[in-house]
Structure formats: C-alpha cells, structure tokens
Design an enzyme around this catalytic site. Structure first.
Site, PDB file in Angstrom:
ATOM      1  N   SER A 267       0.846  -1.191   0.000  1.00  9.93           N
ATOM      2  CA  SER A 267       0.000   0.000   0.000  1.00  9.93           C
ATOM      3  C   SER A 267       0.880   1.240   0.000  1.00  9.93           C
ATOM      4  O   SER A 267       2.088   1.162   0.261  1.00  9.93           O
ATOM      5  CB  SER A 267      -0.901   0.013   1.232  1.00  9.93           C
ATOM      6  N   LYS A 268       0.255   2.379  -0.287  1.00  8.65           N
ATOM      7  CA  LYS A 268       1.076   3.593  -0.365  1.00  8.65           C
ATOM      8  C   LYS A 268       1.671   3.945   0.990  1.00  8.65           C
ATOM      9  O   LYS A 268       2.713   4.572   1.079  1.00  8.65           O
ATOM     10  CB  LYS A 268       0.298   4.761  -0.963  1.00  8.65           C
ATOM     11  N   ARG A 269       1.028   3.518   2.057  1.00  9.77           N
ATOM     12  CA  ARG A 269       1.554   3.775   3.406  1.00  9.77           C
ATOM     13  C   ARG A 269       2.821   2.950   3.696  1.00  9.77           C
ATOM     14  O   ARG A 269       3.584   3.269   4.593  1.00  9.77           O
ATOM     15  CB  ARG A 269       0.529   3.410   4.474  1.00  9.77           C
ATOM     16  N   ASP A 270       3.006   1.867   2.959  1.00 11.12           N
ATOM     17  CA  ASP A 270       4.164   0.992   3.223  1.00 11.12           C
ATOM     18  C   ASP A 270       5.490   1.686   2.963  1.00 11.12           C
ATOM     19  O   ASP A 270       6.514   1.290   3.508  1.00 11.12           O
ATOM     20  CB  ASP A 270       4.079  -0.288   2.380  1.00 11.12           C
TER      21      ASP A 270
END
Ligand code: GLU
Length: 514
Positions: A267-270
């Site tokens: 995910s982009k948060r990763d």
C-alpha cells in the site's frame, strides 16, 4: 479473437493522486508488449470521476512515465487519430451507448435517491446480508424503469428528475473470461450487481467509458492490474450487450504487488512504514499522509527502476537479470508473467541501482554530481570529480551519495570517529606517522603504487603491521573507517592536502586521547 490485428494497447490511469509504482509497471508491460509486437501504445486519462479528480495528478503521471522512458505513441500530449484521449473531453460520446443498452432491454433508468439506497442496504444488512448490493434480487423493490409504471418514468424524465442508467444483469449465466495469464476465469451472474453506467451529471462511470473507449480506440489487449479482474465479468457483458463481442480485446491481469514481508498487498503507506519509496516521483499532497518520496528523489537511475519493475511479476526464463529496455522488448512475453503476487523487494531495487551505477562511466557520474558539489561550493572540475566517482561508485547505493559519503574529498575533516581514534592512537603511533610523513614530503610521485610501496617498506623495516598505521591514516584523511583504499584516497587528495591532514590529525588525536 483479435490476435491477428495490429496490436493496440493502452495504459488508462485515473488522475486521482500520485501514480503508484504498480501503475508504472502496468504502463511498462503495455509498452514492452506494444513495441515487441510492432503495435501501438496509447495513454488514456480516465478522469470521469469528478469527485476523485486531483489537480496535478495528470501532470505527475506524464512526468513519471517520461522519467522512466515510457513514451506513448498516442495520448493527450502525443497526438493520434482516435482522440481526444482524456475521457472528460469525450463526455458526450458515452450516453448513446448507455441508451442503446436501455433500448435493447439490457440497462434501465433508476431514480433512487441516496436515502432509498441507504434504506435498501440497511434492510438487507438487517436480514443478514453483509455485502448488500443493487442486483436482480432487489431491483424490483427499487425506483427504476423496470419496477415503475412507464408513464411515471416518462413523467419524471420530462420533469427533469435526476436519474442514472444501470446495467441489467440477468441471473443464471456463467461468464467466462479467457485471461492470458490466469486461463479460464468463471463468474456467476447471480453474484454481480447492476453497475451504474451513466451518472446523474451525464458522466459515464469507469465501466462504461472504459469499454466504449477500448472499443472505439481499437484496443486489442487489455493488460492491467489484478484488482480489475472482478470488473471484467461486467465488461464482458457490456461488450456482448453492445454487440462488440467479436472484437473484444484479450485480457491479461497482472499479479498484485505484495509488501516486502509478503504479508498482503503493497500500500502507499508501506513506503513510510518500510522506509522506502513506492512512488516513482515525490508527491506533495494535501496532508503529510498523502505526501511521498519518490524513486527519483531517493537517487535511483530510471533504468534501474525499469529493470526492477520488469522483474516484478515476470521473468525471462534465463539467469540474466540486467536488461536494457531494448533487451526487455525482445525478451518480454505475456506467457511468462506470473500468476501469484510479486513481492516488492526493495533490496533488489537497490541492487539494480548499484549495478547501473557501477556500470556508468565515472566521467558520466561526475557530470551528474556536479550540481550537488557546486551547491556546496566545492571543487568541481570534472577530472577530479571523475576520480572521486571512480573510488566511490562501488561503495554507495545512489549517485547522490558520492558527494555526501565522500565529503572528505571536498572539505577538511571536521569530526573523527573518536572511539576508533582512542583504540588506535598508541604512544608509539606519532613516531611512525612522523617518520612516514618525512619520507612522503620528499616524494613527488603520489601515485597509489608509490605510496603503497613506501609505506610497506617502512612497515617491514620496522617490523610492524598495517594495523598500526593504516587505520590512523584513514581516520586522519577521512575521519571515518569507511571509504576507499587509503592510498587511492591519498592519490586523489594529493600530496599537499594529505600531508596537511595527517599533520593536523596528530594534534587532534592527542586531544581526543588526552
Ligand atoms: N482507470 C483505471 C485505473 O485507474 C483503468 C483500469 C483499466 O486498465 O481498465 O486503473
């Protein structure tokens, strides 16, 4: 099928924010396939969802693709015969196809207001249905042209009441998608919802616009992420409903990109979580959570990013790992795309970068670091920079680390690794250093070999080991134990600077140990 026609593929991003690295992979695979087949690669901007439109996102997409060398043959800024290539500019085109489906009984008008839909969902949830949807089971209980009196429908439309058009999916059918990667994928129409095709503002939804445009733009192969596989059942029904099944494109759904630890989808948060970029370029969003550092700003060579992405879900079937774009075009094949998720292994991305960095001639790297060096007001003549790059390029992951990790080539040592100094600076050290320095002072040849011979000879004559002086040289010249070989470093620094640093360091070492 369509395989005998000239290949036409498209990358169809929605400008809803920064383009995820997975999107870049999709674009890359499309381009590789098009080039290999002598086909055409189209960029189409799918911007019909006004609520999710983010200013700057389209420019970001174009810049990210350009940075990677992914160049469309047709697109909003690339010309082409079947434009416009931005769906918002094609708005008027879609309604007729939705109306055609209504006329043939395969779609219908719906007047449900938000509160009607909420009530329906609530009712179904109460009855134990955790995933309530608008489908064949409930449509006759709702406000639409199938359930209502035709006169009522006409009246409401004449009055200008808001309505949408939904696809009517009849239960009891099996829908087969022949996926080029996954084989025969079967969906049951009983499970599918009556997707919205046209919204109250007259804008098509993704599903309608996507199918109409793929048809009108002559797309032969749809290569996209696995998250679109479930929608493909609806898409097949749309092709069928519009009478376009004969020219329906082939489908290839790319495997998901998984987190570095393999636990779930990346995910982009990763990026923040694992301390690595997951976007091609940096992006400044509205909030901190929506702002990202890119591969470009981290210091990646775009060729390394492309090579890494090519292998994220595909392999050539040989041991070769380093591929130029031309080699990728030759080697690529849809058959060799994997079915299972592709782990986003950031170490591998760095490894690729190092390979490209090391194979780049030092005089090229010298040009690349010139602006960074000049920004610090440091010595920046290219011959000198090339020598520094020569020594540093095997020791860093990114070109931009050459001047930072090798700052001692440009500026005096400001701080020493003091723990190391304490460990190495012995009572007899000064005698040895001074004796070697005296010999060095009389030498004009400051080449690596000369220096090495001289020091070796001194050590042998005095029966002492390298460990007694070399770490001290290194600390004096660079402040740290890391870095290239001591003698190579001295050659690049030159006689004057090397001797000055050694001299100063002896005083500093005394102080540190005093
Ligand atoms: N607009 C869709 C996206 O944002 C395109 C999906 C497709 O390729 O059909 O990914």
């Amino acid at each position: 099928m369509t395989q005998n026609k000239p290949v036409r593929v498209r990358f169809a991003p929605s400008p809803t924010g920064a383009l995820h690295i997975g999107g870049v992979r999709t674009a890359l695979y499309n381009m590789l396939f098009a080039r290999q087949q002598g086909g055409t690669f189209i960029l189409r901007i799918e911007d019909t969802d006004q609520n999710r439109y983010v200013p700057g996102a389209e420019a970001y997409i174009l810049e990210a693709l350009a940075w990677c060398g992914i160049v469309p043959d047709e697109g909003p800024n690339h010309g082409g015969e079947v434009g416009p290539y931005r769906q918002s500019e094609r708005k008027d085109l879609y309604r007729q196809y939705a109306e055609q489906l209504v006329a043939s009984g395969q779609a219908y008008y719906a007047f449900d207001r938000e509160q009607d839909l909420d009530a329906m969902r609530e009712r179904l949830k109460q009855a134990g249905n955790q995933a309530p949807q608008y489908d064949h089971r409930i449509r006759m209980d709702m406000r639409n042209s199938l359930s209502m009196d035709p006169e009522d429908v006409t009246y409401r439309m004449n009055e200008g009441e808001d309505f949408i058009i939904r696809l009517k999916i009849d239960p009891g059918q099996e829908i087969h998608v022949q996926d080029e990667i996954r084989g025969d994928v079967v969906f049951r129409s009983d499970e599918l919802d009556d997707k919205v095709l046209l919204k109250t503002d007259g804008m098509p939804t993704y599903h309608l616009a996507n199918i109409v445009d793929d048809h009108l733009m002559g797309i032969t192969h749809v290569i996209r992420g696995e998250e679109w596989l479930p929608s493909t059942a609806h898409h097949v029904l749309l092709y069928r409903g519009l009478g376009w099944e004969d020219t329906m494109p082939a489908f290839a759904h790319l495997p998901l990109i998984m987190k570095p630890d393999g636990k779930g989808k990346l995910s982009k948060r990763d990026g923040a979580r694992f301390g690595m970029p997951v976007f091609p370029l940096s992006w400044q969003g509205e909030s901190e959570e929506d702002s990202f550092v890119g591969f470009r700003e981290t210091g990646f060579d775009p060729r390394a990013v492309v090579n890494f992405l090519a292998f994220l879900g595909w392999n050539p079937g040989t041991e070769q790992e380093i591929f130029s774009i031309e080699e990728l075009i030759k080697a690529f094949s849809i058959d060799r795309i994997h079915k299972s998720g592709a782990r986003f292994d950031f170490d591998k991305a760095q490894w690729y970068n190092q390979q490209y960095l090391q194979s780049t001639p030092s005089h090229e790297l010298a040009k690349q670091i010139t602006p960074l060096v000049e920004a610090n007001g440091w010595q920046s003549d290219l011959t000198f920079l090339a020598k520094v790059c020569d020594l540093m390029k095997e020791r860093v992951s990114y070109t931009l680390e050459i001047p930072t990790q090798g700052s001692y080539f440009f500026t005096d040592v400001e701080a020493y690794d003091e723990a190391m100094v304490r460990k190495r600076w012995k009572p007899e050290s000064r005698t040895h250093l001074e004796a070697i320095m005296t010999q060095l002072t009389s030498r004009d040849d400051f080449s690596t070999e000369e220096l090495e011979n001289l020091v070796k000879q001194y050590l042998e004559e005095n029966q002492i080991g390298f460990g007694a002086v070399l770490p001290l040289f290194r600390l004096a010249l660079a402040g740290t134990m890391k870095g290239p070989g001591v003698f190579e470093m001295m050659e690049v620094l030159g006689k004057e600077r090397s001797l000055a640093r050694l001299k100063k360091a002896m005083g500093d070492f005394d102080r540190i140990c005093g």
